[in-house]
Design an enzyme around this catalytic site. Structure first.
Site: not given
Ligand code: UD1
Length: 425
Positions: A22-23, A124, A129, A313, A405
């Site tokens: 999925k990711n 969320c 996030r 995850d 999902r």
């Molecule tokens: C992706 C995965 C999700 C997984 C996560 C962490 C997909 C579609 N989803 O989510 O399944 O759980 O990686 O391995 O690939 N953050 C910020 N600012 C930002 C972006 C992130 O503060 O601009 C924080 C988030 O709130 C969170 C952490 O960074 O606490 C990690 O988030 P991130 O690695 O970005 O996760 P996703 O890409 O949303």
């Protein structure tokens, strides 16, 4: 609303074919917007998030052709995206609010068309996030970005390569900026990049489209921008989280399961913890076999970390395993705030869990008892199904749209391993 009913107590045995990740498929589908020819993506899992992404791309004007394969028989499906007809550059709130990964069209739309408007994802279930790292990375490439009326509005005539250090490790931000940099003018160096295997898979697909990316899967990614990207065919990498979920199911039930068509090299931290729990884990090419020899697992301590650390995850699934394990396991969640929503539901099944801040202390109990429970997010739902597999009597998991999902035909796959599981409603 559909529910899943599980009757616990049967050790799982057999083989399960792992689906595409999925990711990986979500960012790759968004990356097709960068091309000026059709792109064919295969090994696409049948997931609700894939349907949402197809709707999102279709709403932008892209042509979408879905070849369903043979559902349920292990047949693959493929999606061809033809981005030549894209006419809108707006990702609406209605779609972004149901799937946060929609924000991944921001970088591609901006790089290819010079402007993009993407609704802010908003709240969320597993924490606030934010998307500040996505925005800062794109600004480093020269984009002008404002946040207005709930939308991220981005503009740039042509993005310029830059040296950018992410302030924190983010999977989504790394992907968004990487995609944008592929069409930027000049060289981009991204430091403190996320190293998840799905990022390496995205880069592989982009390179097949003509991009010049090296270092994806390491903390330093170098992108030589190119003026255009062409069509390609790409098969999505195997889902390491789905793989891990089935292996934990085998471990919890004392069974023996082989996950096939997977990528063992992407699961090292998870396999190490399963061995620590007492499982015999054998790796052979694209297959992983876990044999628990009918034994009860031992509790393990977990701290979630960015890849190659233990994945957040898989946290909920390991918590479910600790619930029936021998001993006490301490679980530290360092990636997301508020990712312990499965705890209250596991307590309803008779688990012994104490939460303090980002730490959960799980004392293994001899047995869980079936009860109605509610899924709260994707991986939390998986943990409830796993707990149901070992609980005495019937566990009814409500709100399984969360599960759909991210897990392809989970009840069919678990049923194929001998579980008594069915979908109702
Ligand atoms: C992706 C995965 C999700 C997984 C996560 C962490 C997909 C579609 N989803 O989510 O399944 O759980 O990686 O391995 O690939 N953050 C910020 N600012 C930002 C972006 C992130 O503060 O601009 C924080 C988030 O709130 C969170 C952490 O960074 O606490 C990690 O988030 P991130 O690695 O970005 O996760 P996703 O890409 O949303």
């Amino acid at each position: 609303m559909q529910k899943i009913v599980v009757e616990g107590g049967i050790p799982l045995h057999g083989e399960v074919r792992i689906s595409g990740a999925k990711n990986a498929v979500l960012p790759i589908l968004c990356a097709t917007l960068l091309a000026d020819e059709p792109v064919e993506i295969s090994n696409v899992p049948h997931l609700h998030d894939v349907v949402t992404t197809a709707k999102l791309l279709g709403g932008l004007g892209a042509g979408i052709t879905i070849d369903q394969g043979t559902i349920g028989s292990g047949g693959e499906s493929a999606i061809v995206v033809d981005p030549r007809s894209v006419s809108s550059h707006v990702a609406p709130y209605e779609l972004v609010k149901t799937m946060r990964a929609s924000v991944l069209v921001l970088g591609p739309l901006l790089a290819r068309y010079g402007d993009a408007e993407v609704s802010l994802p908003g709240g969320c279930a597993i924490g606030s996030r934010p998307v500040d790292q996505h925005i800062k990375g794109l600004q480093a490439l020269g984009a002008e970005i404002s946040v207005d009326h709930g939308f991220i509005k981005a503009r740039a005539k042509r993005l310029r390569g830059a040296h950018h250090v992410f302030e924190m490790v983010s999977v989504g931000a790394t992907e968004n900026v990487l995609m944008a940099a592929a069409l930027a003018e000049g060289t981009t160096v991204l430091e403190n990049a996320a190293m998840e295997p799905e990022i390496a898979d995205l880069a592989e697909c982009l390179n097949a489209m003509g991009a010049r990316i090296s270092g994806a899967g390491t903390p330093r990614i170098v992108v030589e921008g190119v003026p255009r990207l062409h069509g390609c065919r790409h098969a999505v990498i195997a889902d390491r989280i789905e793989t891990g979920t089935f292996l934990v199911a085998a471990a919890m039930t004392g069974g023996r399961v082989t996950a096939r068509r997977t990528r063992p090299d992407t699961l090292e931290a998870v396999l190490e913890k399963l061995r620590e729990a007492g499982a015999t884990v054998t790796v052979e090419d694209d297959r992983i076999t876990l044999d628990m020899h009918g034994r009860r697992p031992r509790a393990v301590d977990i701290t979630t970390r960015p890849h190659p650390g233990f994945p957040t995850d898989m946290q909920a699934q390991f918590m479910a395993m600790n619930c029936i394990a021998e001993g006490v396991g301490v679980i530290n969640e360092t990636i997301f705030e508020n990712r312990f929503m499965h705890v209250n539901e596991l307590l309803r099944l008779g688990a012994d869990i104490r939460v303090e801040g980002h730490t959960a202390v799980v004392r293994g109990v001899e047995r869980l008892g079936g009860a109605p429970v509610m899924a709260t997010d994707l991986r939390a739902s998986a943990s409830l199904v796993l707990a149901g597999l070992v609980a005495e009597g019937e566990t009814v998991v409500d709100r399984i749209y969360h599960l759909d999902r991210g897990y392809e035909h989970i009840e069919e796959k678990l049923g194929g391993l001998g579980a008594r599981i069915r979908r109702i409603g």
